[in-house]
Design an enzyme around this catalytic site. Structure first.
Site, PDB file in Angstrom:
ATOM      1  N   GLU A  84     -29.045  -7.047  13.473  1.00  0.00           N
ATOM      2  CA  GLU A  84     -27.770  -7.161  12.748  1.00  0.00           C
ATOM      3  C   GLU A  84     -27.783  -6.068  11.702  1.00  0.00           C
ATOM      4  O   GLU A  84     -28.532  -6.145  10.734  1.00  0.00           O
ATOM      5  CB  GLU A  84     -27.652  -8.532  12.067  1.00  0.00           C
ATOM      6  CG  GLU A  84     -27.659  -9.715  13.010  1.00  0.00           C
ATOM      7  CD  GLU A  84     -26.351  -9.921  13.748  1.00  0.00           C
ATOM      8  OE1 GLU A  84     -25.400  -9.131  13.532  1.00  0.00           O
ATOM      9  OE2 GLU A  84     -26.289 -10.841  14.570  1.00  0.00           O
ATOM     10  N   GLY A 125     -42.901  -9.168   0.291  1.00  0.00           N
ATOM     11  CA  GLY A 125     -43.499  -7.839   0.118  1.00  0.00           C
ATOM     12  C   GLY A 125     -42.541  -6.729   0.484  1.00  0.00           C
ATOM     13  O   GLY A 125     -41.380  -6.971   0.826  1.00  0.00           O
ATOM     14  N   GLU A 130     -44.752  -2.110   3.980  1.00  0.00           N
ATOM     15  CA  GLU A 130     -46.074  -2.754   3.999  1.00  0.00           C
ATOM     16  C   GLU A 130     -45.989  -4.068   4.795  1.00  0.00           C
ATOM     17  O   GLU A 130     -46.369  -4.093   5.962  1.00  0.00           O
ATOM     18  CB  GLU A 130     -46.556  -2.987   2.564  1.00  0.00           C
ATOM     19  CG  GLU A 130     -46.757  -1.670   1.815  1.00  0.00           C
ATOM     20  CD  GLU A 130     -47.162  -1.828   0.348  1.00  0.00           C
ATOM     21  OE1 GLU A 130     -47.395  -0.795  -0.296  1.00  0.00           O
ATOM     22  OE2 GLU A 130     -47.244  -2.967  -0.160  1.00  0.00           O
ATOM     23  N   GLY A 146     -40.977  -3.427   2.503  1.00  0.00           N
ATOM     24  CA  GLY A 146     -40.674  -3.184   3.906  1.00  0.00           C
ATOM     25  C   GLY A 146     -41.738  -2.369   4.620  1.00  0.00           C
ATOM     26  O   GLY A 146     -42.169  -2.714   5.723  1.00  0.00           O
ATOM     27  N   GLU A 173     -21.205   3.193   4.930  1.00  0.00           N
ATOM     28  CA  GLU A 173     -21.303   1.923   4.215  1.00  0.00           C
ATOM     29  C   GLU A 173     -21.663   2.184   2.752  1.00  0.00           C
ATOM     30  O   GLU A 173     -22.675   2.814   2.467  1.00  0.00           O
ATOM     31  CB  GLU A 173     -22.390   1.090   4.888  1.00  0.00           C
ATOM     32  CG  GLU A 173     -22.356  -0.330   4.505  1.00  0.00           C
ATOM     33  CD  GLU A 173     -23.286  -1.157   5.375  1.00  0.00           C
ATOM     34  OE1 GLU A 173     -22.854  -2.171   5.904  1.00  0.00           O
ATOM     35  OE2 GLU A 173     -24.468  -0.770   5.515  1.00  0.00           O
ATOM     36  N   CYS A 225     -22.166  -6.354   4.814  1.00  0.00           N
ATOM     37  CA  CYS A 225     -21.852  -5.539   5.994  1.00  0.00           C
ATOM     38  C   CYS A 225     -20.520  -5.909   6.620  1.00  0.00           C
ATOM     39  O   CYS A 225     -20.010  -5.175   7.455  1.00  0.00           O
ATOM     40  CB  CYS A 225     -22.967  -5.731   7.009  1.00  0.00           C
ATOM     41  SG  CYS A 225     -23.373  -7.470   7.211  1.00  0.00           S
ATOM     42  N   LYS A 231     -40.049 -12.401   6.864  1.00  0.00           N
ATOM     43  CA  LYS A 231     -40.271 -11.554   5.690  1.00  0.00           C
ATOM     44  C   LYS A 231     -38.952 -11.405   4.931  1.00  0.00           C
ATOM     45  O   LYS A 231     -38.029 -10.740   5.380  1.00  0.00           O
ATOM     46  CB  LYS A 231     -40.781 -10.156   6.074  1.00  0.00           C
ATOM     47  CG  LYS A 231     -41.338  -9.482   4.819  1.00  0.00           C
ATOM     48  CD  LYS A 231     -41.300  -7.982   4.841  1.00  0.00           C
ATOM     49  CE  LYS A 231     -40.038  -7.343   4.395  1.00  0.00           C
ATOM     50  NZ  LYS A 231     -39.685  -7.474   2.970  1.00  0.00           N
ATOM     51  N   GLY A 290     -43.321  -5.658   5.976  1.00  0.00           N
ATOM     52  CA  GLY A 290     -42.385  -5.564   7.114  1.00  0.00           C
ATOM     53  C   GLY A 290     -42.996  -4.796   8.269  1.00  0.00           C
ATOM     54  O   GLY A 290     -42.972  -5.252   9.417  1.00  0.00           O
TER      55      GLY A 290
END
Ligand code: NAD
Length: 498
Positions: free
Chosen positions: A259, A215, A219, A217, A393, A293, A185, A221
């Site tokens: 990650e 799509g 939904e 996240g 972050e 990141c 995804k 994901g």
């Protein structure tokens, strides 16, 4: 590719719609579509499928059906196909880079690195599978001990928007090499290059080996991680969603790779060549538009050179060209979307309120013809290392600067952060450099050269930065399981309980 105006967008010949890629074909999305926009101009690039449970069910079914045959394809054949993928990615990189540049808003020149890393991934795992996946056998009493690797099955992989092709290659290459089939995804904000790549894969891989469901996240994901027929979860993204994925894996006893975020320290010793160190530090906090990141965003600068270093850092920041993403000379371009832009600007407000000092930058910049985009000045903030601006972050082109004079204190401060993905050190004295590197709580430490990626070097995080390693042969292990077979010619005369 030089400056590219809007006219060239038409030359990309994008599809009107990007529905799910299932069994090697783009199919209609069950729940309709939403707009995918150029991050800098707001222009609609295409419609993305709004994937949901129905699409995920079909994708997992296709991956499950393709698994037995792909798992039993010889490692030599899989190696050949991975090299072919690298070749095809190389041949198509100019078009894909430009799509990705418009999708993400990042400067076009940066994608040379992205695609080099992505292409290397497929070549690396094409080789690694031949040397690292052979299994082993040795004689034991009355027979043989055999140890072998087997793939896990159907892998669910979820990636973020910041570096789409790097993320896609990090996920697909080791999983394919190990003999797994996949449902990927991509992120809702930058997905088109990934699905275009998926279409190219359909000419190389058997149907169903790689499937993609675009799509949102919560939904697509969520439906993917909740699917009962998944054998492995691999996720790159925020700590918040990472926790959710990790919990799901725990509940279902599934192997998981996470990650997550980062907030890397970059420690500058007083013995450095200041010009070189400033250049390296600037690259370290501004590359990827600051949306990565691994950036070295917490600069710890030795007291002896602090003032001169910071002055030069500011001078360097002033020279950075902010401009249209598609212009080759641009070095900082648009953030992904308004939400991210506002988030970054809000962090500057937080910094001011907690007593940090913005030494340079801190503002949104308007680039003519790209008023939709959030272009942010490179920003240098003097802060104490415990402040939120130096701990959380930001995902924008900003760095904090903090003085140090005692080595033990700076190592402690550098490590006092929830993340542990990367760290940087600059010194002329390698003894100091290696001593400090050994004390860093980070998965990757770069001495004198930030972002010095080496293919095959394990990549992943300590602490909240994640679980597991990618980019290396450790990733092959994380996409496979070991089997031990003890084969005796005949049953011994006694049993275990006699
Ligand atoms: P995010 O966690 O919001 O989204 C990442 C992906 O997860 C997207 O595809 C999204 O659609 C999906 N997702 C969201 N909610 C979900 C849910 N409930 N179930 C399943 N999937 C879901 O992160 P983001 O804002 O898109 O990306 C930025 C984050 O990614 C940053 O924190 C950054 O540090 C991290 N990141 C980490 C690495 C790394 O290698 N460690 C690399 C790049 C980005």
């Amino acid at each position: 590719m030089e400056a590219i105006g809007k006219a060239n967008v038409a030359d990309l010949k994008l599809a009107d719609q990007y529905g799910p890629l299932i069994n090697g074909e783009i199919v209609e999305a069950a729940n309709g579509y939403f707009d995918s926009v150029n991050a800098a101009t707001g222009e609609v690039l295409a419609q993305l499928g709004r994937g949901g449970k129905e699409d995920v069910d079909k994708a997992v079914e296709a991956a499950r059906a393709a698994f037995p045959s792909w798992a039993s394809t010889s490692i030599e054949e899989r190696s050949i196909l991975l090299n072919k993928i690298a070749e095809v990615l190389e041949e198509n990189q100019d078009r894909l880079k430009l799509i990705e540049c418009m999708d993400t808003g990042r400067a076009i020149h940066e994608f040379d690195l992205d695609y080099q890393l992505a292409i290397n991934q497929f070549r690396y795992f094409a080789g690694a599978i031949l040397t690292h996946y052979q299994g082993d056998s040795r004689p034991v009493d009355n027979g043989y001990l055999i140890t072998k690797k087997e793939p896990l099955g159907v892998c669910a992989q979820i990636i973020p928007w910041n570096v789409p092709m790097i993320m896609t290659s990090f996920k697909l290459a080791p999983a394919l090499a190990a003999g797994n089939t996949i449902v990927l995804k991509p992120a809702e904000d930058a997905c088109i290059s990934v699905i275009e790549f998926g279409k190219l894969l359909s000419d190389i891989l058997p149907p169903g080996v790689v499937n993609m469901v675009p799509g949102y996240g919560n939904e697509a994901g969520q439906a993917l991680i909740d699917h009962p027929d998944i054998d492995k979860l691999a996720f790159t993204g925020s700590v918040e969603v990472g926790r959710l994925v990790g919990r799901t894996a725990g509940d279902r006893i599934l192997p998981v790779t996470l990650e997550l975020g980062g907030k890397a320290p970059h420690i500058i010793f007083p013995d450095v060549d200041i010009e070189t160190a400033v250049e390296n530090a600037t690259l370290g906090y501004t590359f990827f538009n600051g949306e990565s990141c691994i950036l070295g965003t917490r600069l710890f600068i030795h007291d002896d050179i602090y003032d001169e270093f910071v002055d030069k850092l500011i001078e360097r920041a002033k020279e950075i060209k902010i401009g249209p993403p598609t212009d080759r000379s641009t070095r900082l371009a648009s953030l992904i979307n308004e939400k991210q832009g506002k988030r970054v600007l809000n962090y500057f407000e937080i910094a001011r309120n907690e007593g940090a000092k913005i030494l340079y930058g801190g503002n949104r910049v308007t680039v003519p013809g790209h008023e939709h985009g959030y272009f942010i000045e490179p920003t240098i903030i003097e802060a104490e290392s415990h402040m939120r601006i130096a701990q959380e972050e930001i995902f924008g082109p900003a760095a904090t600067v903090t003085r140090w004079s005692d080595i033990d204190e700076v190592v402690k401060a550098a490590n006092e952060v929830d993340y542990g993905l990367a760290a940087g050190i600059m010194t002329d004295n390698m003894e100091n450099g290696l001593a400090v590197a050994n004390r860093m709580e980070a998965g990757s430490v770069w001495i004198n050269s930030y972002f010095n990626f080496q293919t095959g070097a394990p990549f992943g995080g300590y602490k909240n930065s994640g679980v597991g390693r990618e980019y290396s042969k450790e990733a092959l292990d994380s996409y496979s399981q070991s089997k031990t077979i003890v084969a005796a010619y005949k049953r011994p005369p006694y049993g275990t309980f006699l």
